[in-house]
Structures are given as structure tokens and as C-alpha cells.
Design an enzyme around this catalytic site. Structure first.
Site, mmCIF file in Angstrom:
data_model
loop_
_atom_site.group_PDB
_atom_site.id
_atom_site.type_symbol
_atom_site.label_atom_id
_atom_site.label_comp_id
_atom_site.label_asym_id
_atom_site.label_seq_id
_atom_site.Cartn_x
_atom_site.Cartn_y
_atom_site.Cartn_z
ATOM 1 N N HIS A 101 72.721 111.922 99.746
ATOM 2 C CA HIS A 101 73.848 112.933 100.383
ATOM 3 C C HIS A 101 74.640 112.381 101.481
ATOM 4 O O HIS A 101 75.123 112.816 102.087
ATOM 5 C CB HIS A 101 72.922 114.146 101.094
ATOM 6 N N LYS A 155 97.683 97.543 109.290
ATOM 7 C CA LYS A 155 96.680 98.103 108.298
ATOM 8 C C LYS A 155 96.396 96.900 107.079
ATOM 9 O O LYS A 155 97.207 96.169 106.852
ATOM 10 C CB LYS A 155 97.461 99.186 107.342
ATOM 11 N N GLU A 174 90.835 101.306 95.074
ATOM 12 C CA GLU A 174 91.344 102.587 95.147
ATOM 13 C C GLU A 174 91.859 102.684 93.641
ATOM 14 O O GLU A 174 91.623 103.759 93.003
ATOM 15 C CB GLU A 174 92.380 102.864 96.015
ATOM 16 N N SER A 230 100.685 97.734 104.792
ATOM 17 C CA SER A 230 101.412 99.145 104.943
ATOM 18 C C SER A 230 102.886 98.642 105.119
ATOM 19 O O SER A 230 103.138 97.597 106.213
ATOM 20 C CB SER A 230 100.957 99.899 105.903
#
Ligand code: ARG
Length: 457
Positions: free
Chosen positions: A156, A283, A290, A277
């Protein structure tokens, strides 16, 4: 350009129809296999005395010339010739004259296209299997290298019990091993010769399909000419195997994304596999992971697309089935790209051993070990669970860790607890003691890796 099927037509095909029906823009990818299949077919026709040996030789020579022209980029693909099969056949007839028209004896585009895509997929699946093997080796190597790193195991997404990082990595290795097995199994049903089924009914000519199978290295020959020109479930099986593989990859990618966040800080992804970024200078984004997660949706879509195309099609061949190719090509490309990226990225990940170890020891992650300690003292598990639950509650209320409790505090929960309890609540002790088969102790994980490597060989 005159169409090979123009005999019974009086009107020219509309331009929009040529655009609408063409597949040459994507099925040109099958050119090698189309020529390979045609050469085998021509040899069979000559051997059976269906066409003169002399003509077969000339046809084969012509096909080999076309092969070189396509390879060198000199071949002119023509949209008005619809697909790869007619493009090559028309070029052959242009080259060798009317005898080129003998090649399509005892054959139809229906069995020809089924043959081409099976030959194509057979090659690609073998490559995917070998890439999967590389990936599994990378994971087994990492598991061996990081045997000393302990991390939190989750259920979980809540810290559950400490585990070895190696055990976590090997969990993925096991998934990819099953994927490899699945692709191998699909290969048995891909590797079936459809050629010789002709349009749907077979032929009156004395063909020898076994000879063609032998020339093209097929292990099996299709049993039913109607089934064999209308079957696409070998493609669906490939797309299913690919979807399951991508699902596994997506789960791993998701963990890499989480682990590389400031909040987890378990890993650092290599600079070469992350992007910056355009506005936020600080970043470093896990775009590769992804996209692995994202491309999974695309592969599922390809499976859905072909399942939907095939649903409700009457026997046998229907032009709808031309829509099988793009989803399959796209899946082959996506799966191979994903595998190559994984193989290169994974070994370059840096693990934050201290952070992983520290978090593994928090959140009462060894409470189950206390309960099992009580079981060893003869207490029924349900009672042991209840006692341990009360210990945890006490710790929460008093802002203490399990290791902070004194022996008298422990004894206040159960008289069966002795001072050896402290040996059971340490993170390393907890991991080391998970010696059940397939458990997370270093001993068991080492054996797991050993058996895994044996399977890989
Ligand atoms: N381009 C077609 C396909 O990919 C080849 C088979 C066409 N057969 C036919 N009878 N129209 O499915």
C-alpha cells in the site's frame, strides 16, 4: 501504371481510393521477407514442375536484383501499386518480362501477407528475447552487487518490512524472465507456414508446402487454408506479451520516478538519462522513466486496436486486416527502444544506501518480527499480533522506537518476552532471519540469483 488485377475493370481507380487503400507507406518494412518468401515459392514451383526451372531461375535472379535496389535505396515504391507485394511483383515483371507473371502461381496476397508478417515477427521476437536476456543479466548483476543494501519493503506504499535492495531488483528480474518465456511461447505459434493456402481454399496445382516450410525454416505448417489466411491471433499474442512486458516496465519506471524524488531520495538517476527544465534551472527530471510508463499506454492501445479490428470479422480474409501492421510495427519499435534504454540506464543508477537503510528501520518495520518471536515462545499468532499491536500503540503514544523500550516495558506486555528480544528488532537481523525459500535473507537471495543465472544460460 496498370494494376495487376485490372482485367475485369473498365474505370480507373479514384485517387482518393489509392490514398485510402494503400499500405506501401508502412508495409514496405516487409520487403526483405516478401522477397525471401517469393524466392522459396519460385523454387518450389520449379521443383514441382509447375513452372519451368529456367523461368524460376530468371525470377529468382530478378528478385535478388530488386533486393539490392531496395537495400541501396534505388527502388521506387509506388502508391498506386497499393502494397509491398504488388510493388515487388510489378518491378519483377518490368525486369524479366511476362515470365515474372508466373511467380504468383498457386499463391495469393492473402497467404503472402500472412507469410511476410510471420517471417518479420519471427525475427523481431527473437531479437526482443535476446534483449530481455540482456536486461535480466543487468538486473542479476545489480542484485549481486548490492547485496549489502537494506531498504524498506512496501505494501500500500506504506513501509512494511525491511528487505534487501537485491531482492527488490530480483523481483523485476523474475517478471522479465516470465516475459521472455511468454515471447518464446508465442514464437511457437508465429513460426507456422501459411503460404500455399492461396486465397482461402488451397489450389488445384501440385504444390509442396513441406518443401517451402523447410526452405524458410518453419517448424509447423498451417492445417487449414481458411484459418491460415484469416488468423491474426499470433499478432494479438505478440501484442499481449508486449503489453504485459510494458506493464512490468511501467511499474519499475514508476518506482524509479518515486525513488528519485526529494521525498524518497533513494536513488540518483544518471545525468545522461534525465532532462532539465526550460524554466526551472535546478530541475533534473526523470523523463526517460516517465516515457517508459507513458509508452505503456501506447502499446495497450495497439493491442486494443487489433482486438477491435478482428472482432466480428467473417471468414476469411477481409481488407480490415491490413490495419494489423501499424500497431504491430509500432509495438516492435517501442518494445525494442524501451529495452535498450532500460539496459543502458539501470546500471548507472546510484543508490543512497544510508537513506534506504535508515528508512528501512523506521515505522516499526520489524513489528512482525516481534510477533514471530512470540510465536516461537509458543503464543498463538493472533495473540502475538495483538500483543505486538499494543506495543506499537504504546510506542506511538510515547514517541518511542521499538529499540527504545526497556525490558521491563516489554515485559509489561507479555511475560514471555526476554532480553533476547533486541536481537529480533534490528533491521539487519530482521532481514538476515528471513530464511524461508524465496525470502529476503542474503543467503536466500544469493541462492535465488544463482538459480536465476542458471535459467539464463
Ligand atoms: N495489403 C494487404 C494487407 O496488408 C495485402 C493483402 C491484400 N489482399 C487482398 N485480397 N486485397 O492485408
Amino acid at each position: 501504371m496498370k494494376k495487376p488485377w485490372s482485367g475485369r475493370f473498365t474505370e480507373k481507380t479514384a485517387d482518393i481510393v489509392e490514398q485510402f487503400t494503400e499500405s506501401i507507406s508502412f508495409d514496405r518494412r516487409l520487403w526483405k521477407y516478401d522477397i525471401e518468401g517469393s524466392i522459396a515459392h519460385a523454387k518450389m514451383l520449379a521443383k514441382q514442375g509447375i513452372i519451368p526451372k529456367r523461368d524460376a531461375d530468371r525470377i529468382i535472379k530478378g528478385l535478388k536484383e530488386i533486393y539490392r535496389e531496395i537495400e541501396d535505396g534505388r527502388f521506387k515504391f509506388r502508391e498506386e501499386l497499393e502494397d509491398i507485394h504488388m510493388n515487388i511483383e510489378a518491378a519483377l515483371i518490368e525486369k524479366v518480362g511476362d515470365i515474372g507473371g508466373r511467380l504468383h502461381t498457386a499463391r495469393s496476397r492473402n497467404d503472402q501477407v500472412a507469410l511476410d508478417i510471420r517471417l518479420y515477427l519471427r525475427t523481431e521476437v527473437k531479437e526482443i528475447i535476446s534483449l530481455l536476456k540482456n536486461l535480466e543479466t543487468v538486473l542479476a548483476d545489480m542484485a549481486e552487487k548490492y547485496l549489502a543494501i537494506i531498504m524498506p519493503g512496501y505494501t500500500h506504499l506504506q513501509r512494511a518490512q525491511p528487505v534487501l535492495l537485491s531482492h527488490h531488483l530480483m523481483a523485476y528480474a523474475q517478471m522479465f524472465d516470465r516475459d521472455r518465456e511468454r515471447f518464446g511461447d508465442a514464437l511457437n505459434r508465429i513460426n507456422v507456414l501459411p503460404l500455399g493456402s492461396c486465397a482461402l481454399a488451397g489450389t488445384t496445382l501440385p504444390t509442396d508446402r513441406h518443401y517451402v516450410a523447410e526452405l524458410l525454416g518453419f517448424d509447423f505448417i498451417s492445417e487449414n487454408s481458411m484459418d491460415s489466411v484469416s488468423d491474426r491471433d499470433f499478432l494479438l499474442e505478440f501484442l499481449s506479451c508486449s503489453s504485459i512486458f510494458m506493464m512490468h516496465t511501467s511499474r519499475m519506471a514508476e518506482e524509479l520516478i518515486l525513488w528519485s524524488s526529494e521525498e524518497f531520495s533513494f536513488i540518483e538517476l544518471p545525468d545522461a538519462f534525465t532532462t532539465g527544465s526550460s524554466i526551472m534551472p535546478q530541475k533534473k527530471n526523470p523523463d526517460v522513466a516517465e516515457l517508459m510508463r507513458g509508452k505503456t499506454g501506447r502499446v495497450y492501445g495497439n493491442l486494443m486496436s487489433l482486438l477491435t479490428t478482428m472482432k466480428g470479422l467473417p471468414l476469411t480474409y477481409n481488407r480490415d486486416m491490413q490495419e494489423d501492421k501499424e500497431p504491430v510495427f509500432d509495438t516492435v519499435d517501442t518494445v525494442k527502444l524501451t529495452l535498450n534504454a532500460l539496459i543502458q540506464m539501470l546500471p548507472k543508477i546510484k543508490f543512497n544506501e544510508k537513506r534506504m537503510h535508515d528508512t528501512a528501520g523506521e515505522a516499526f518495520s520489524t513489528a512482525t518480527d516481534i510477533a514471530e518471536y512470540l510465536v516461537k515462545k509458543g503464543i498463538p499468532f493472533r495473540t502475538a499480533h495483538e500483543i505486538t499491536g499494543r506495543i506499537v500503540r504504546y510506542c506511538i503514544d510515547n514517541s518511542k522506537r521499538l529499540s527504545d523500550l526497556s525490558i521491563s516495558e516489554y515485559k509489561s506486555f507479555s511475560n514471555s518476552i526476554g532480553s533476547e528480544i533486541y536481537k529480533f528488532i534490528g533491521t539487519s537481523e530482521s532481514v538476515n532471519a528471513k530464511k524461508s525459500y524465496g525470502g529476503t535473507s542474503p543467503e536466500m537471495v544469493r541462492e535465488q540469483i544463482k538459480r536465476f543465472r542458471k535459467r539464463l544460460r
